[in-house]
Design a protein around this motif. Structure first.
Motif: not given
Length: 375
Positions: A347-353
């Motif tokens: 839920a906190l997102g998906r990318f190059r965090i």
């Protein structure tokens, strides 16, 4: 190569003020907001709790100086600290967490088992969780990447074999396993005695999360066809956490580790999906060649083939085309519960965090998390 170097010419003195106290005395809220570097320094030392709300510029200008002498610039390959302070090496790469790991060697001969039971490589974000006051607690450490030349006696090696008339480079299983295990996160208990910090070997809290650890999935992506694979047909688990860079923590006492530049660990040698193109998934091979050592034992093939997400079967339940979709998340670890599975919070997102911090916490209001895309 040595594990680390530090300056032993400096020493502790009871007259030297604690750095946290120095910041509390010297930095005002308004002057901090004027300086990004000051804000970053203060954030590392525990947040803005010690700052004054005084907005008077004159008072800011009359704030006392820092309680130690500044340090001259230096190109010395060592840690240099102010007079009456000292630097200490604590939990470097290869420090055994338990008796299953041999002592670290500087010739690259440690085994995959050693790596699985030792502190990982190339520390990045970290956070301290107290157990008994501020001198006994759990240190959570991110491990962002590896140095193959230091990890193995002769660096990364491979053997050329013929497959269907094509020469390919196949990497040794043990080398790849050691690299996978050197990634991830370490939770290690540390205690401070007589001014010196030490690792508590064999403590039940000590734990490694690696590129092969099984994680639970939670949030909107969990259970969807996006993350269903041959390994996880129900899409509720994912294997491994990789390229762990920035970090964070929650108000309820858990650690947040962020999966940053992970797309290079996977390859699609066919036609990439729109999502894979957006996020920059590799083509033509992976960063470290982890997909190559299939080995002779069929039961071990999936351990490494999962890094090649090229569709190879009639269904996503029969191959690993969705394997990379289990990466790119913020992972929540409860350091106080070593037997609990860590959770990837989709839920906190998906990318190059890169990093995850909470906004202002107010009772009865939603909790907001802030993070950034490294690329």
């Amino acid at each position: 190569m040595s594990k680390a170097t530090f300056d032993e010419t400096r020493y502790n003195d009871t007259t030297a003020p604690d750095f946290q106290d120095v910041l509390r005395r010297s930095l005002k809220r308004r002057s901090v907001l004027k300086s990004g570097s000051a804000l970053a320094a203060l954030s590392m030392m525990g947040g803005l709790a010690g700052c004054s709300d005084d907005n008077d510029d004159d008072n800011d200008q009359k704030a006392p100086k820092l309680g130690f002498n500044s340090i001259e610039g230096s190109k010395t390959d060592a840690v240099v600290v102010a007079d009456n302070y000292k630097a200490q090496v604590l939990a470097p790469w290869g420090t055994p967490l338990n008796d299953n790991a041999a002592e670290w060697k500087d010739d690259g001969t440690n085994t995959p088992t050693d790596a699985l039971n030792s502190v990982g490589m190339h520390h990045d974000g970290m956070h301290f969780f107290p157990l008994n006051g501020d001198t006994d607690g759990l240190l959570c450490i991110n491990h962002e990447y590896i140095d193959q030349n230091a990890l193995h006696p002769d660096g990364a090696t491979s053997t050329q074999v013929m497959v269907d008339g094509v020469a390919i480079d196949v990497r040794p299983v043990d080398e790849v396993l050691k690299e996978i295990y050197a990634h991830g996160v370490t939770v290690v208990r540390i205690v401070k005695t007589d001014g010196v910090w030490e690792v508590v070997k064999n403590d039940p809290h000590n734990k490694r999360y690696t590129g092969a650890t099984e994680f639970d999935l939670a949030g909107p992506v969990a259970g969807s066809t996006l993350v269903q694979t041959k390994f996880s047909p129900n899409g509720m688990t994912a294997r491994g956490t990789l390229n762990n860079c920035g970090n964070g923590y929650t108000p309820w006492g858990t650690y947040l580790t962020c999966e940053e530049n992970w797309p290079g660990y996977f390859t699609n040698n066919g036609e990439r999906t729109e999502d894979q193109i957006r996020i920059g998934l590799s083509t033509g091979g992976t960063r470290y060649g982890w997909e190559t050592p299939a080995g002779d034992a069929a039961e071990r093939n999936d351990e490494f083939a999962r890094f090649n997400v090229t569709p190879s079967a009639d269904s996503h339940l029969m191959d690993y085309r969705n394997e990379a979709s289990g990466h790119g998340y913020i992972v929540e670890i409860d350091p106080y519960s070593p037997n609990a599975n860590a959770v990837k919070r989709t839920a906190l997102g998906r990318f190059r965090i890169e990093g995850c911090v909470t906004g202002k916490i107010e009772a009865g209001k939603p909790l907001v998390f802030y993070s950034r895309h490294d690329a």
